[in-house]
Design an enzyme around this catalytic site. Structure first.
Site, PDB file in Angstrom:
ATOM      1  N   CYS A 117      18.074 168.051  23.682  1.00 34.45           N
ATOM      2  CA  CYS A 117      19.504 168.148  23.834  1.00 34.45           C
ATOM      3  C   CYS A 117      20.225 169.105  22.913  1.00 34.45           C
ATOM      4  O   CYS A 117      19.956 168.728  21.680  1.00 34.45           O
ATOM      5  CB  CYS A 117      20.228 166.676  23.925  1.00 34.45           C
ATOM      6  SG  CYS A 117      22.054 166.894  24.226  1.00 34.45           S
ATOM      7  N   CYS A 153      35.491 162.412  23.689  1.00 33.39           N
ATOM      8  CA  CYS A 153      34.303 163.021  23.377  1.00 33.39           C
ATOM      9  C   CYS A 153      34.553 163.265  21.847  1.00 33.39           C
ATOM     10  O   CYS A 153      35.607 163.653  21.259  1.00 33.39           O
ATOM     11  CB  CYS A 153      33.946 164.399  23.902  1.00 33.39           C
ATOM     12  SG  CYS A 153      32.837 165.363  23.255  1.00 33.39           S
ATOM     13  N   CYS A 175      25.479 160.567  24.005  1.00 31.45           N
ATOM     14  CA  CYS A 175      26.267 161.531  24.776  1.00 31.45           C
ATOM     15  C   CYS A 175      27.592 161.397  23.924  1.00 31.45           C
ATOM     16  O   CYS A 175      28.165 160.431  24.075  1.00 31.45           O
ATOM     17  CB  CYS A 175      26.564 161.485  26.095  1.00 31.45           C
ATOM     18  SG  CYS A 175      25.139 161.428  26.816  1.00 31.45           S
TER      19      CYS A 175
HETATM   20  N1  SAH Z   1      30.561 170.628  26.891  1.00 33.81           N
HETATM   21  C1  SAH Z   1      29.578 170.302  27.873  1.00 33.81           C
HETATM   22  C2  SAH Z   1      28.267 169.653  27.460  1.00 33.81           C
HETATM   23  C3  SAH Z   1      28.229 168.772  26.367  1.00 33.81           C
HETATM   24  S1  SAH Z   1      28.857 167.062  26.771  1.00 33.81           S
HETATM   25  C4  SAH Z   1      30.044 169.259  28.959  1.00 33.81           C
HETATM   26  O1  SAH Z   1      31.321 168.698  28.744  1.00 33.81           O
HETATM   27  O2  SAH Z   1      29.741 169.132  30.005  1.00 33.81           O
HETATM   28  C5  SAH Z   1      27.496 166.329  27.745  1.00 33.81           C
HETATM   29  C6  SAH Z   1      27.805 165.261  28.436  1.00 33.81           C
HETATM   30  O3  SAH Z   1      28.474 164.147  27.767  1.00 33.81           O
HETATM   31  C7  SAH Z   1      29.329 165.622  29.245  1.00 33.81           C
HETATM   32  O4  SAH Z   1      29.240 165.232  30.885  1.00 33.81           O
HETATM   33  C8  SAH Z   1      30.216 165.108  28.577  1.00 33.81           C
HETATM   34  O5  SAH Z   1      31.513 164.914  29.176  1.00 33.81           O
HETATM   35  C9  SAH Z   1      29.610 163.531  28.019  1.00 33.81           C
HETATM   36  N2  SAH Z   1      30.263 162.903  27.182  1.00 33.81           N
HETATM   37  C10 SAH Z   1      31.122 163.659  25.934  1.00 33.81           C
HETATM   38  N3  SAH Z   1      31.422 162.356  25.196  1.00 33.81           N
HETATM   39  C11 SAH Z   1      31.075 161.268  25.924  1.00 33.81           C
HETATM   40  C12 SAH Z   1      31.101 159.782  25.396  1.00 33.81           C
HETATM   41  N4  SAH Z   1      31.731 159.489  24.392  1.00 33.81           N
HETATM   42  N5  SAH Z   1      30.418 159.097  25.939  1.00 33.81           N
HETATM   43  C13 SAH Z   1      29.790 159.239  27.092  1.00 33.81           C
HETATM   44  N6  SAH Z   1      29.583 160.687  27.413  1.00 33.81           N
HETATM   45  C14 SAH Z   1      30.173 161.508  27.022  1.00 33.81           C
HETATM   46 FE1  SF4 Z   2      34.710 168.193  26.452  1.00 30.38          FE
HETATM   47 FE2  SF4 Z   2      31.975 168.842  26.445  1.00 30.38          FE
HETATM   48 FE3  SF4 Z   2      33.694 169.933  24.611  1.00 30.38          FE
HETATM   49 FE4  SF4 Z   2      33.123 167.420  24.365  1.00 30.38          FE
HETATM   50  S1  SF4 Z   2      31.685 168.916  24.231  1.00 30.38           S
HETATM   51  S2  SF4 Z   2      35.210 168.374  24.206  1.00 30.38           S
HETATM   52  S3  SF4 Z   2      33.033 166.796  26.734  1.00 30.38           S
HETATM   53  S4  SF4 Z   2      33.906 170.149  26.951  1.00 30.38           S
END
Ligand code: SAH
Ligand code: SF4
Length: 386
Positions: free
Chosen positions: A105, A119, A345
């Site tokens: 990842c 996030c 994640c």
């Molecule tokens: N920025 C991209 C990829 C990175 S995040 C995106 O948002 O798709 C990878 C995945 O983890 C995304 O689906 C995101 O929404 C999810 N994610 C982010 N924070 C999370 C959290 N605290 N718990 C579970 N999933 C989360």
């Molecule tokens: Fe949203 Fe993906 Fe950026 Fe986290 S990393 S803020 S899930 S877009």
């Protein structure tokens, strides 16, 4: 002009660079293979390159790995590295071993400008885009470190997911050559199906990716209506659901499989209620009628300090999954990996200044909830697969 970082180049870029040094393309292929397939960093060790080329490289090029700040190994075999990318920024890379694959990842940015509500990276704000070399360096380092550790010459990492820190499609220029290096037979030789870009929905860049480098796409949906998605994924205000769905439909014919994946982070009381199931099913059914197959990936929310959110309980996640399955949508619930090292994640924060706090937090977590430290079987040596 400073020396070029060779990790910044895909094969075409390296061929152009070699041409500027007066060298033919096949030399670039040899050099590319030394770097990515064999993990060499020292030009003098590249014994089948002419001495004259090695000397030219010595003065015109570097191979710049990332500085490792820390490595943490979880009970389930997940490994998290924290890399220093300078200026007080750090990014995280996570290796997830499974019986039939090894997944890396990878981060694309230091921080993230999208600012999703749930996030940890989003809460941290945006610092900067990573270069191609900094994206590729994560794979280069992990692959060759793990080969040495597992004492194998076979490939350890079979899958890459751009699901670390950052929004990959907001760093498009750097992303595409990095993806090409992952796919290149002279590079990591990964199949398009096994390289996944996850996006919060940067619509114009989804269209471009379909043409430039159509790898597997995962779309972070998280809400079945615009009102809620505007709150959870602020980018939705710019690219609302109907535009996002249209972009997904036009990506699909270019995708390496005949479906796209939608990710849905399960947040207690926020997006996991019966009304959300109803709306989500209706949304997905309408897309299916328009010819788009989707797979759902439900991600139990991984908490982080000050998020003010909690994860849906098991029965709610189960109910969600069952309803979607009953409507004919393949649905999986993502298994949490490496949660004893905050590698799951959305837990990647990667602030150098924060790391003492992070490790204290980890110790506290170990003390307070030892049950969270799952004893998932550690697959000693992930099988290399194609
Ligand atoms: N920025 C991209 C990829 C990175 S995040 C995106 O948002 O798709 C990878 C995945 O983890 C995304 O689906 C995101 O929404 C999810 N994610 C982010 N924070 C999370 C959290 N605290 N718990 C579970 N999933 C989360
Ligand atoms: Fe949203 Fe993906 Fe950026 Fe986290 S990393 S803020 S899930 S877009």
């Amino acid at each position: 002009m400073g020396a070029a970082n060779l990790l910044d180049f895909d094969l075409d870029g390296l061929a152009a660079f070699c041409e500027r040094l007066g060298e033919k393309r096949f030399r670039a292929v040899q050099l590319f293979r030394w770097i990515h397939q064999r993990g060499a960093a020292d030009f003098q060790a590249m014994t089948d390159l002419a001495k004259s080329l090695r000397d030219k490289l010595h003065s015109a090029a570097t191979l710049a790995p990332l500085k490792v700040i820390s490595r943490q190994d979880a009970a389930d075999g997940t490994i998290k590295w924290l890399f220093d990318v300078g200026g007080g920024d750090a990014v995280e890379t996570v290796f997830i071993p499974e019986a039939d694959r090894g997944t890396l990842c990878i981060s694309s940015q230091a921080g993230c400008a999208v600012g999703c509500r749930f996030c940890s990276t989003g809460h941290q704000g945006f610092s900067r885009n990573l270069s191609t070399g900094e994206i590729v360096a994560q794979l280069w380092f992990a692959e060759h470190t793990l080969r040495r550790q597992f004492q194998t010459t076979e490939r350890v990492i079979s899958n890459v997911v751009m699901m670390g820190m950052g929004e990959p499609l907001q760093n498009y220029q750097a992303l595409v050559p990095a993806l090409k290096t992952m796919l290149d037979d002279h590079g990591y030789g990964l199949s398009r199906r096994r390289v996944t870009v996850s996006t919060s929905g940067v619509v114009p860049m989804m269209d471009r990716l379909a043409i430039d480098c159509p790898v597997a796409l995962a779309v972070s949906l998280h809400a079945p209506n615009d009102e809620l998605r505007n709150q959870l994924v602020p980018l939705n205000r710019k690219y609302p659901l109907d535009e996002l769905m249209a972009a997904c439909r036009s990506y699909l014919p270019h995708a390496p499989r005949d479906f796209l994946t939608f990710e849905y982070c399960m947040l207690a009381g926020v997006n996991d209620q019966p009304v959300h199931i109803e709306q989500l099913t209706a949304l997905l059914v309408s897309q299916r009628e328009a010819g788009m197959n989707v797979k759902l990936n439900l991600i139990p929310f991984n908490p982080f300090p000050d998020s003010g959110l909690t994860c849906s309980d098991r029965p709610s996640v189960q109910r969600f999954a069952e309803s979607l399955l009953a409507a004919g949508f393949v649905t999986t619930v993502r298994k949490t990996r490496g949660d004893d090292i905050d590698a799951a994640c959305g837990q990647l924060a990667g602030d150098v200044r924060d790391r003492t706090r992070a490790s204290l937090r980890m110790q506290a977590l170990r003390r307070s909830s030892p049950g969270l430290v799952q004893a998932v079987q550690w697959h000693t040596k992930p099988k290399a697969s194609t």
